[in-house]
Design a protein around this motif. Structure first.
Motif, PDB file in Angstrom:
ATOM      1  N   VAL A  42       0.754  -1.515   2.986  1.00  0.00           N
ATOM      2  CA  VAL A  42       1.564  -0.271   2.848  1.00  0.00           C
ATOM      3  C   VAL A  42       0.479   0.906   3.433  1.00  0.00           C
ATOM      4  CG1 VAL A  42       3.012  -0.816   1.056  1.00  0.00           C
ATOM      5  CG2 VAL A  42       0.723  -0.037   0.508  1.00  0.00           C
ATOM      6  N   GLY A  43       1.008   2.034   3.696  1.00  0.00           N
ATOM      7  CA  GLY A  43       0.198   3.050   4.075  1.00  0.00           C
ATOM      8  C   GLY A  43       0.612   3.838   5.253  1.00  0.00           C
ATOM      9  N   GLY A  44       1.264   3.321   6.296  1.00  0.00           N
ATOM     10  CA  GLY A  44       1.713   4.099   7.464  1.00  0.00           C
ATOM     11  C   GLY A  44       0.677   4.408   8.169  1.00  0.00           C
ATOM     12  N   THR A  45       0.569   5.804   8.353  1.00  0.00           N
ATOM     13  CA  THR A  45      -0.461   6.576   8.969  1.00  0.00           C
ATOM     14  C   THR A  45      -1.859   5.913   8.393  1.00  0.00           C
ATOM     15  OG1 THR A  45       0.788   8.722   9.459  1.00  0.00           O
ATOM     16  CG2 THR A  45      -1.620   8.667   8.981  1.00  0.00           C
ATOM     17  N   TRP A  46      -1.929   5.975   7.091  1.00  0.00           N
ATOM     18  CA  TRP A  46      -3.030   5.825   6.568  1.00  0.00           C
ATOM     19  C   TRP A  46      -3.771   4.315   6.674  1.00  0.00           C
ATOM     20  CZ3 TRP A  46      -5.568  10.089   6.859  1.00  0.00           C
ATOM     21  CH2 TRP A  46      -4.552  11.100   6.732  1.00  0.00           C
ATOM     22  N   PHE A  47      -2.631   3.419   7.242  1.00  0.00           N
ATOM     23  CA  PHE A  47      -2.984   2.104   7.367  1.00  0.00           C
ATOM     24  C   PHE A  47      -3.487   1.713   8.818  1.00  0.00           C
ATOM     25  CE2 PHE A  47      -1.665  -1.826   9.237  1.00  0.00           C
ATOM     26  CZ  PHE A  47      -2.154  -2.779   8.172  1.00  0.00           C
ATOM     27  N   TRP A  48      -2.942   2.698   9.599  1.00  0.00           N
ATOM     28  CA  TRP A  48      -3.077   2.431  11.112  1.00  0.00           C
ATOM     29  C   TRP A  48      -4.448   3.381  11.576  1.00  0.00           C
ATOM     30  CZ3 TRP A  48      -1.214  -1.780  13.036  1.00  0.00           C
ATOM     31  CH2 TRP A  48      -0.083  -2.220  12.430  1.00  0.00           C
ATOM     32  N   ASN A  49      -4.388   4.549  11.039  1.00  0.00           N
ATOM     33  CA  ASN A  49      -5.533   5.470  11.712  1.00  0.00           C
ATOM     34  C   ASN A  49      -6.776   5.423  10.760  1.00  0.00           C
ATOM     35  OD1 ASN A  49      -3.915   7.302  13.758  1.00  0.00           O
ATOM     36  ND2 ASN A  49      -2.333   6.701  12.260  1.00  0.00           N
ATOM     37  N   ARG A  50      -7.406   4.347  10.910  1.00  0.00           N
ATOM     38  CA  ARG A  50      -8.805   3.971  10.094  1.00  0.00           C
ATOM     39  C   ARG A  50     -10.002   4.517  10.864  1.00  0.00           C
ATOM     40  NH1 ARG A  50      -7.843  -0.242   6.660  1.00  0.00           N
ATOM     41  NH2 ARG A  50      -5.786  -0.346   7.069  1.00  0.00           N
ATOM     42  N   TYR A  51      -9.895   5.258  11.735  1.00  0.00           N
ATOM     43  CA  TYR A  51     -11.114   5.668  12.565  1.00  0.00           C
ATOM     44  C   TYR A  51     -12.148   6.442  11.776  1.00  0.00           C
ATOM     45  CZ  TYR A  51      -8.611  10.058  12.741  1.00  0.00           C
ATOM     46  OH  TYR A  51      -7.951  11.355  12.328  1.00  0.00           O
ATOM     47  N   PRO A  52     -13.260   6.271  11.957  1.00  0.00           N
ATOM     48  CA  PRO A  52     -14.232   6.896  11.289  1.00  0.00           C
ATOM     49  C   PRO A  52     -13.985   8.605  11.345  1.00  0.00           C
ATOM     50  CG  PRO A  52     -15.378   5.934  13.250  1.00  0.00           C
ATOM     51  CD  PRO A  52     -13.839   5.567  13.307  1.00  0.00           C
ATOM     52  N   GLY A  53     -13.909   9.041  10.204  1.00  0.00           N
ATOM     53  CA  GLY A  53     -13.928  10.350   9.961  1.00  0.00           C
ATOM     54  C   GLY A  53     -12.357  10.850   9.607  1.00  0.00           C
ATOM     55  N   GLU A  70       3.580   8.852 -14.054  1.00  0.00           N
ATOM     56  CA  GLU A  70       2.738   7.935 -14.132  1.00  0.00           C
ATOM     57  C   GLU A  70       1.802   7.956 -12.904  1.00  0.00           C
ATOM     58  OE1 GLU A  70       5.716   6.840 -14.091  1.00  0.00           O
ATOM     59  OE2 GLU A  70       5.989   7.324 -16.514  1.00  0.00           O
ATOM     60  N   VAL A  71       2.173   8.000 -11.664  1.00  0.00           N
ATOM     61  CA  VAL A  71       1.489   7.856 -10.621  1.00  0.00           C
ATOM     62  C   VAL A  71       0.735   9.279 -10.554  1.00  0.00           C
ATOM     63  CG1 VAL A  71       1.557   8.082  -8.005  1.00  0.00           C
ATOM     64  CG2 VAL A  71       2.641   6.187  -9.091  1.00  0.00           C
ATOM     65  N   GLN A  72       1.208  10.258 -10.662  1.00  0.00           N
ATOM     66  CA  GLN A  72       0.477  11.409 -10.689  1.00  0.00           C
ATOM     67  C   GLN A  72      -0.528  11.711 -11.781  1.00  0.00           C
ATOM     68  OE1 GLN A  72       3.014  15.173  -9.533  1.00  0.00           O
ATOM     69  NE2 GLN A  72       2.455  15.730 -11.843  1.00  0.00           N
ATOM     70  N   ASP A  73      -0.239  11.259 -13.159  1.00  0.00           N
ATOM     71  CA  ASP A  73      -1.249  11.236 -14.036  1.00  0.00           C
ATOM     72  C   ASP A  73      -2.129  10.275 -14.021  1.00  0.00           C
ATOM     73  OD1 ASP A  73       0.523  13.185 -14.953  1.00  0.00           O
ATOM     74  OD2 ASP A  73       1.279  12.400 -16.696  1.00  0.00           O
ATOM     75  N   GLU A  74      -2.105   9.187 -13.422  1.00  0.00           N
ATOM     76  CA  GLU A  74      -2.919   8.319 -13.652  1.00  0.00           C
ATOM     77  C   GLU A  74      -3.995   8.192 -12.333  1.00  0.00           C
ATOM     78  OE1 GLU A  74      -0.972   4.476 -14.228  1.00  0.00           O
ATOM     79  OE2 GLU A  74       0.033   5.386 -15.830  1.00  0.00           O
ATOM     80  N   TRP A  75      -3.507   8.942 -11.098  1.00  0.00           N
ATOM     81  CA  TRP A  75      -4.370   8.711 -10.117  1.00  0.00           C
ATOM     82  C   TRP A  75      -5.440   9.714 -10.213  1.00  0.00           C
ATOM     83  CZ3 TRP A  75      -5.739   5.307  -6.554  1.00  0.00           C
ATOM     84  CH2 TRP A  75      -6.551   5.829  -5.515  1.00  0.00           C
ATOM     85  N   THR A  76      -6.782   9.481  -9.816  1.00  0.00           N
ATOM     86  CA  THR A  76      -7.761  10.705  -9.724  1.00  0.00           C
ATOM     87  C   THR A  76      -8.373  10.613  -8.307  1.00  0.00           C
ATOM     88  OG1 THR A  76      -8.485   9.738 -12.101  1.00  0.00           O
ATOM     89  CG2 THR A  76     -10.022  10.965 -10.570  1.00  0.00           C
ATOM     90  N   TRP A  77      -8.193  11.906  -7.722  1.00  0.00           N
ATOM     91  CA  TRP A  77      -8.610  12.395  -6.507  1.00  0.00           C
ATOM     92  C   TRP A  77     -10.123  12.527  -6.714  1.00  0.00           C
ATOM     93  CZ3 TRP A  77      -5.855  10.596  -2.578  1.00  0.00           C
ATOM     94  CH2 TRP A  77      -4.467  10.896  -2.618  1.00  0.00           C
ATOM     95  N   ASN A  92      -1.726   2.260  -2.019  1.00  0.00           N
ATOM     96  CA  ASN A  92      -1.676   0.923  -2.370  1.00  0.00           C
ATOM     97  C   ASN A  92      -1.461   0.824  -3.955  1.00  0.00           C
ATOM     98  OD1 ASN A  92      -2.149  -1.846  -0.777  1.00  0.00           O
ATOM     99  ND2 ASN A  92      -3.429   0.070   0.380  1.00  0.00           N
ATOM    100  N   PHE A  93      -2.108   1.854  -4.605  1.00  0.00           N
ATOM    101  CA  PHE A  93      -1.820   2.012  -6.084  1.00  0.00           C
ATOM    102  C   PHE A  93      -0.482   2.419  -6.276  1.00  0.00           C
ATOM    103  CE2 PHE A  93      -1.534   5.507  -9.433  1.00  0.00           C
ATOM    104  CZ  PHE A  93      -1.867   4.701 -10.562  1.00  0.00           C
ATOM    105  N   VAL A  94      -0.092   3.190  -5.390  1.00  0.00           N
ATOM    106  CA  VAL A  94       1.687   3.725  -5.664  1.00  0.00           C
ATOM    107  C   VAL A  94       2.487   2.243  -5.506  1.00  0.00           C
ATOM    108  CG1 VAL A  94       3.553   4.983  -4.655  1.00  0.00           C
ATOM    109  CG2 VAL A  94       1.315   6.049  -4.770  1.00  0.00           C
ATOM    110  N   ALA A  95       2.201   1.490  -4.690  1.00  0.00           N
ATOM    111  CA  ALA A  95       3.080   0.652  -4.365  1.00  0.00           C
ATOM    112  C   ALA A  95       2.904  -0.314  -5.625  1.00  0.00           C
ATOM    113  CB  ALA A  95       2.528  -0.251  -3.080  1.00  0.00           C
ATOM    114  N   ASP A  96       1.813  -0.685  -6.125  1.00  0.00           N
ATOM    115  CA  ASP A  96       1.518  -1.604  -7.086  1.00  0.00           C
ATOM    116  C   ASP A  96       2.021  -1.044  -8.461  1.00  0.00           C
ATOM    117  OD1 ASP A  96       0.456  -3.478  -5.725  1.00  0.00           O
ATOM    118  OD2 ASP A  96      -1.668  -2.533  -6.132  1.00  0.00           O
ATOM    119  N   ARG A  97       1.963   0.444  -8.726  1.00  0.00           N
ATOM    120  CA  ARG A  97       2.264   1.024  -9.927  1.00  0.00           C
ATOM    121  C   ARG A  97       3.798   0.906  -9.938  1.00  0.00           C
ATOM    122  NH1 ARG A  97       3.247   2.070 -14.277  1.00  0.00           N
ATOM    123  NH2 ARG A  97       2.224   3.319 -16.006  1.00  0.00           N
ATOM    124  N   LEU A  98       4.487   1.357  -8.938  1.00  0.00           N
ATOM    125  CA  LEU A  98       5.879   1.444  -8.942  1.00  0.00           C
ATOM    126  C   LEU A  98       6.516  -0.073  -8.854  1.00  0.00           C
ATOM    127  CD1 LEU A  98       6.377   4.672  -7.150  1.00  0.00           C
ATOM    128  CD2 LEU A  98       6.091   4.339  -9.637  1.00  0.00           C
TER     129      LEU A  98
END
Ligand code: NAP
Length: 542
Positions: A42-53, A70-77, A92-98
């Protein structure tokens, strides 16, 4: 709700933010769902565009889903603007949690969708041989997801390593000891440059158009800062969703700071413009900072003068500094924020190759041949962009009523949608962040949340009203296309010298049409809600 012939109520194409939000909301409302994703995660943009930076340019507390408490309260940025690795972990957390993975078939590429009039279903087919009959299809294929391969002679003849920012290897890449080129200075190239420069033996940045970029101001949280924000999420969301950009901040800066006060630069004496530069730094050198800079090309040039001054202050070599000053209007392309971009050009192991002084002729097995000389290389990184907004949809054979192929019209005339959500002649097909919606001019996650909510509300309405189909009316679509065009008129965004991907100008032969809705997400949302309230005005329900 399932009809006799449908395997599933809704097929959702794509498992980035949009696909996951849609799948979750549909399942919560009791629809049977099938997600399809070409990647193996999962992740779309964040799955493919994993270039440095790679890093988001919206603050993470806003670039996150509000649809699950739940997702909002449990995730820490961990910092203001998350890097790609953290965003990928989050998705990935979103996909698993939901618990969404069980509804998604990965490694599967949708190649065709065909409307069947008799059964009022879509037949969705994939390159892997799957077939689903669905009552509805929602595309969540992304606005910047169809990679564009630059038309450079000999590109595939290179004997070294060729890398693409938008398909970067999962295992990463070690540039240590490598003579490296980055081609492209859009957001991806600008973000990658400082990181690659710290590793590579030598980095050559091949620049065709210089970037308008300014420091991101990213930082880790101060002690207790994130916890306080998380506790205040309701207020944050309220401000975020009420704003035209779907975010209260761009980078580290509150949008309000761009706006107060917004004097006209042409009515501001030159010494006062520079006094503002002393006070506000880069902020004073943006198109947001002056009331007339985004509309009046002369005002735009005056703002560019301030921008050039900021570059001269950062970059020691005067020739390099001059080459880094853009030659097109400020605000015509997507503004960029960076971490240490201009300072990178003060390093001994970094060379700016200004292609205005001699273009690329071809790639050879040993490197890049240009009109200004030959560059022997071990690695070439292509940061050359996307067939934006329509590319991913046009690469699928989408056939609606009477076998009409969607891309035929879109390639000839530009995209035509009603609200960026539906297309006349293509019933029961919804396009999350489609062309004609605010999408890329906003925090994408806010736009995705708005669209996914509107779509599920619409399906609920059809279910309650016992209707099988919904379709955009041709006249409503024409009026919307005209409205979207009107909103873009007159400013630098559509100036003849602007070659942005918003206009499709980065793709040879693409029709020049300003594709996103520029009226602001808040105004757009109200319009969408009014239309729904009026019994889906401009749509035919049958
Ligand atoms: P882009 O903005 O389209 O930039 C592509 C770059 O490659 C441009 O500098 C372009 O030059 C250059 N280029 C293309 N073909 C070339 C050729 N044949 N020879 C030399 N140069 C060539 O693509 P991107 O950097 O991937 O960014 C696309 C969009 O994705 C961004 O605008 C942004 O919306 C999003 N993005 C966001 C982030 C973030 O928020 N953090 C990060 C990355 C991407 P010309 O300008 O002259 O065409």
């Amino acid at each position: 709700m399932k009809s006799g012939t449908a395997d599933v109520d809704v097929v959702v194409v794509g498992a980035g933010f949009g696909g996951l939000a849609m799948l979750y909301r549909l399942r919560e409302s009791g629809y049977s769902i099938q997600g399809v994703e070409v990647g193996d995660g999962v992740g779309g943009t964040w799955f493919w565009n994993r270039y440095p930076g790679a890093r988001v340019d919206v603050q993470s507390v806003e670039y996150s889903l509000s649809l699950s408490r739940e997702v909002q309260d449990e995730w820490t940025w961990t910092e203001l603007m998350a890097p790609q690795e953290e965003l990928e972990r989050y998705v990935n957390f979103v996909a698993d949690r939901l618990d969404l993975r069980r509804n998604i078939k990965f490694n599967t590429q949708v190649t065709a969708m065909t409307w069947d009039e008799a059964s009022a279903t879509w037949l969705v087919e994939t390159a892997q041989g799957d077939q689903w009959r669905a009552r509805f299809v929602v595309t969540a294929v992304g606005c910047l997801s169809a990679p564009l391969e630059p038309a450079i002679e000999g590109l595939h003849s290179f004997a070294g390593v060729s890398l693409y920012t938008n398909r970067f290897p999962k295992e990463g890449f070690d540039f240590t000891g490598k003579r490296t080129a980055i081609i492209g200075t859009g957001s991806s190239g600008v973000q990658a440059t400082p990181v690659v420069a710290r590793q590579a033996e030598h980095l050559y940045v091949f620049q065709r158009s210089a970037a308008y970029t300014m420091p991101a101001g990213n930082r880790p949280w101060r002690p207790g800062e994130f916890e306080a924000l998380r506790a205040d999420y309701d207020a944050i969301r309220a401000v975020q969703f009420a704003s035209p950009l779907g975010a209260a901040r761009f980078g580290a800066v509150a949008i309000g700071d761009f706006r107060t006060p917004p004097p006209k630069i042409l009515e501001t004496p030159r010494e006062e413009r520079f006094a503002r530069l002393e006070r506000d730094g880069w902020l004073a050198a943006t198109a947001f900072a002056w009331a007339d800079a985004a509309i009046d090309i002369e005002a735009n040039r005056a703002a560019q003068e301030l921008y050039a001054e900021m570059i001269r202050r950062e970059v020691k070599d005067p020739e390099t500094a001059a080459a880094l000053v853009p030659h097109y209007p400020m605000g015509c392309k997507r503004p960029i924020i960076d971490i240490g971009y201009f300072e990178t050009f003060n390093r001994d192991n970094v060379t700016l190759v200004d292609l205005r002084k001699g273009a690329i002729r071809r790639v050879t097995p040993e490197g890049i041949e240009t009109e200004q000389g030959f560059f022997p290389l071990d690695v070439i990184v292509y940061a050359t962009g996307f067939d934006a907004m329509t590319g991913a949809l046009n690469r699928i054979d989408i056939r609606g009523r009477d076998g009409a192929l969607m891309r035929e019209t879109w390639l000839a005339e530009g995209p035509r949608t009603y609200l960026g959500l539906m297309v006349a002649g293509f019933p029961n097909l919804f396009t999350i962040t489609g062309p004609g919606s605010p999408s890329v001019l906003t925090n994408m996650v806010s736009s995705i949340e708005q669209h996914s909510q509107w779509i599920v509300d619409c399906l609920d309405h059809l279910r309650e009203a016992r209707r099988r189909t919904i379709e955009a009316e041709p006249q409503a679509q024409e009026d919307w296309v005209a409205h979207v065009a009107t909103l873009a008129e007159g400013g630098v965004r559509v100036h003849e010298s602007c070659t942005s991907w918003y206009l499709g100008a980065n793709v040879p032969g693409k029709v020049r049409v300003y594709m996103p809705y520029a009226g602001g997400l808040n105004v757009y949302r109200d319009r969408c809600d009014e239309i729904a309230k009026a019994g889906y005005a401009g749509f035919t329900l049958a």
